[in-house]
Design a protein around this motif. Structure first.
Motif, short mmCIF file in Angstrom:
data_model
loop_
_atom_site.label_atom_id
_atom_site.label_comp_id
_atom_site.label_asym_id
_atom_site.label_seq_id
_atom_site.Cartn_x
_atom_site.Cartn_y
_atom_site.Cartn_z
N ALA A 1 -57.88 49.91 15.30
CA ALA A 1 -58.67 51.29 15.50
C ALA A 1 -57.72 52.19 16.24
O ALA A 1 -57.67 53.53 16.30
N LYS A 2 -56.87 51.56 17.45
CA LYS A 2 -56.08 52.50 18.17
C LYS A 2 -54.62 52.09 18.00
O LYS A 2 -53.71 52.54 19.06
N GLY A 3 -54.24 51.72 16.82
CA GLY A 3 -53.06 51.37 16.51
C GLY A 3 -52.29 50.54 17.42
O GLY A 3 -51.18 50.29 17.54
N GLN A 4 -52.99 49.53 17.78
CA GLN A 4 -52.58 48.35 18.61
C GLN A 4 -51.85 47.44 18.20
O GLN A 4 -51.54 46.30 18.74
N GLY A 5 -51.93 47.24 16.87
CA GLY A 5 -51.39 46.07 16.05
C GLY A 5 -52.35 44.74 16.03
O GLY A 5 -53.18 44.65 16.85
N GLU A 6 -52.02 43.61 15.38
CA GLU A 6 -53.10 42.41 15.34
C GLU A 6 -51.96 41.41 15.39
O GLU A 6 -50.91 41.39 14.78
N LYS A 7 -52.45 40.31 15.83
CA LYS A 7 -51.92 39.18 15.63
C LYS A 7 -51.81 38.74 14.23
O LYS A 7 -52.65 39.16 13.43
N ILE A 8 -50.91 37.95 13.53
CA ILE A 8 -49.86 37.44 13.83
C ILE A 8 -48.73 38.08 14.20
O ILE A 8 -48.17 38.48 15.01
N ASP A 9 -48.42 39.16 13.05
CA ASP A 9 -47.16 39.98 13.26
C ASP A 9 -47.44 41.20 12.62
O ASP A 9 -46.40 41.78 12.00
N ILE A 10 -48.44 41.75 12.73
CA ILE A 10 -48.87 43.30 12.52
C ILE A 10 -48.39 44.18 13.51
O ILE A 10 -49.17 44.13 14.70
N PRO A 11 -47.39 45.26 13.43
CA PRO A 11 -46.88 45.86 14.72
C PRO A 11 -47.99 46.83 15.18
O PRO A 11 -48.90 47.27 14.40
N ALA A 12 -47.95 47.10 16.40
CA ALA A 12 -48.56 48.27 16.99
C ALA A 12 -47.74 49.29 16.65
O ALA A 12 -46.59 49.64 16.53
N LEU A 13 -48.56 50.34 16.39
CA LEU A 13 -47.97 51.94 16.14
C LEU A 13 -47.97 53.01 16.94
O LEU A 13 -47.45 54.10 16.93
N ALA A 14 -48.91 52.73 17.96
CA ALA A 14 -49.48 53.80 18.80
C ALA A 14 -48.11 53.97 19.73
O ALA A 14 -47.64 52.91 20.38
N GLY A 15 -47.81 55.26 19.91
CA GLY A 15 -46.67 55.50 20.67
C GLY A 15 -45.41 55.75 20.17
O GLY A 15 -44.11 55.82 20.69
N GLN A 16 -45.22 54.69 18.77
CA GLN A 16 -43.81 54.56 17.96
C GLN A 16 -43.26 56.03 17.94
O GLN A 16 -43.73 57.11 17.56
N GLN A 17 -41.78 56.09 18.19
CA GLN A 17 -41.07 57.32 17.78
C GLN A 17 -41.41 57.83 16.48
O GLN A 17 -41.10 56.85 15.49
N ALA A 18 -41.83 58.92 16.18
CA ALA A 18 -42.13 59.55 14.84
C ALA A 18 -41.05 59.44 14.04
O ALA A 18 -41.08 59.25 12.76
N ASP A 19 -39.70 59.82 14.39
CA ASP A 19 -38.64 59.81 13.54
C ASP A 19 -38.55 58.52 12.93
O ASP A 19 -38.02 58.03 11.95
N TYR A 20 -38.52 57.25 13.74
CA TYR A 20 -38.26 55.93 13.35
C TYR A 20 -39.41 55.49 12.51
O TYR A 20 -39.10 54.75 11.55
N PHE A 21 -40.62 55.97 12.88
CA PHE A 21 -41.83 55.53 11.88
C PHE A 21 -41.65 56.07 10.68
O PHE A 21 -41.64 55.37 9.46
N ALA A 22 -41.16 57.54 10.52
CA ALA A 22 -40.87 58.10 9.08
C ALA A 22 -39.83 57.24 8.29
O ALA A 22 -39.86 57.17 7.29
N THR A 23 -38.65 57.11 9.20
CA THR A 23 -37.64 56.38 8.69
C THR A 23 -37.90 55.07 7.85
O THR A 23 -37.50 54.55 7.08
N THR A 24 -38.69 54.31 8.78
CA THR A 24 -39.20 52.98 8.35
C THR A 24 -39.92 52.99 7.25
O THR A 24 -39.73 52.09 6.09
#
Length: 223
Positions: A160-183
């Motif tokens: 709900a807060k973009g914190q990611g989850e175990k096992i390997d789902i990434p946190a997204l909160a605070g991620q660089q927008a340019d990198y996020f979009a490129t990914t």
């Protein structure tokens, strides 16, 4: 209940038809290696990461210098440890490729990767300013998804807060927008393919470029 059914409808065909795109197997041994990673050792190893990922793991936005565009570099601070570990091992074994990171990761042992993962996870997530654009569309995608396109809401996997989850789902909160979009663009066109059962590729392929930009800005400013 509708959201859960939507998610199950999305995952079911993938489980039947797709193969994992990573060589990482989350055995108890591997999970314990990451869980018990040495933070102090990781801090030492991370000294060589500062020039690209920032002195606090905050990453760097895309910028142009001397008519050359330098690509965005991901924030690693506060990132889910198992996710960082998986990416480093994927670079090392060829499941994911990058001009710089592939050679760097090949020089790391499995324990090094675990130590780095827990160190970056221990850092506070980056705090970024709100975007100067209407993010209502992105917020709807995060909270509700899109049933017509069989797209589950982002929060189901990423929290709900973009914190990611175990096992390997990434946190997204605070991620660089340019990198996020490129990914997401790389998932969309297939250049990146180390997502388990092609889940992110199938999602990204249904998103417009504008939706990707909105989501990138939404998560960058999320605290």
């Amino acid at each position: 209940m509708k959201r859960m059914l939507l998610l199950l409808a999305f995952i079911a065909p993938l489980s039947a038809n797709a193969e994992p795109a990573s060589q990482i197997a989350w055995t108890p041994e591997t999970l314990n290696r990451v869980k018990n990673g040495n933070v102090n050792k990781g801090k030492e190893l991370a000294e060589s990461c500062k020039s690209c990922h920032g002195d606090k793991g905050q990453g760097m936005k895309e910028e142009t210098r001397d008519d050359e565009t330098l690509p965005a570099i991901p924030a690693l601070a506060g990132q889910v440890a198992t996710y960082v570990y998986k990416q480093l091992r994927d670079y090392s074994n060829g499941s994911r490729s990058h001009d710089s990171m592939t050679s760097i990761a090949k020089g790391l042992t499995e324990q090094d990767a675990a130590d780095l993962a827990v160190w970056f996870n221990s850092l506070p997530s980056p705090q970024n300013k709100s975007a100067n654009r209407n993010l209502a569309r992105a917020e709807k995608m995060v909270e509700q998804g899109d049933g017509k396109r069989i797209l589950p809401p982002c929060f189901v996997c990423h929290g709900a807060k973009g914190q990611g989850e175990k096992i390997d789902i990434p946190a997204l909160a605070g991620q660089q927008a340019d990198y996020f979009a490129t990914t997401l663009a790389a998932y969309k066109n297939g250049r990146r393919h180390n997502d388990i059962y092609s889940r992110m590729r199938l999602i990204a392929q249904q998103l417009s470029d504008e939706e990707i930009r909105d989501l990138a800005q939404y998560y960058q400013q999320l605290k």
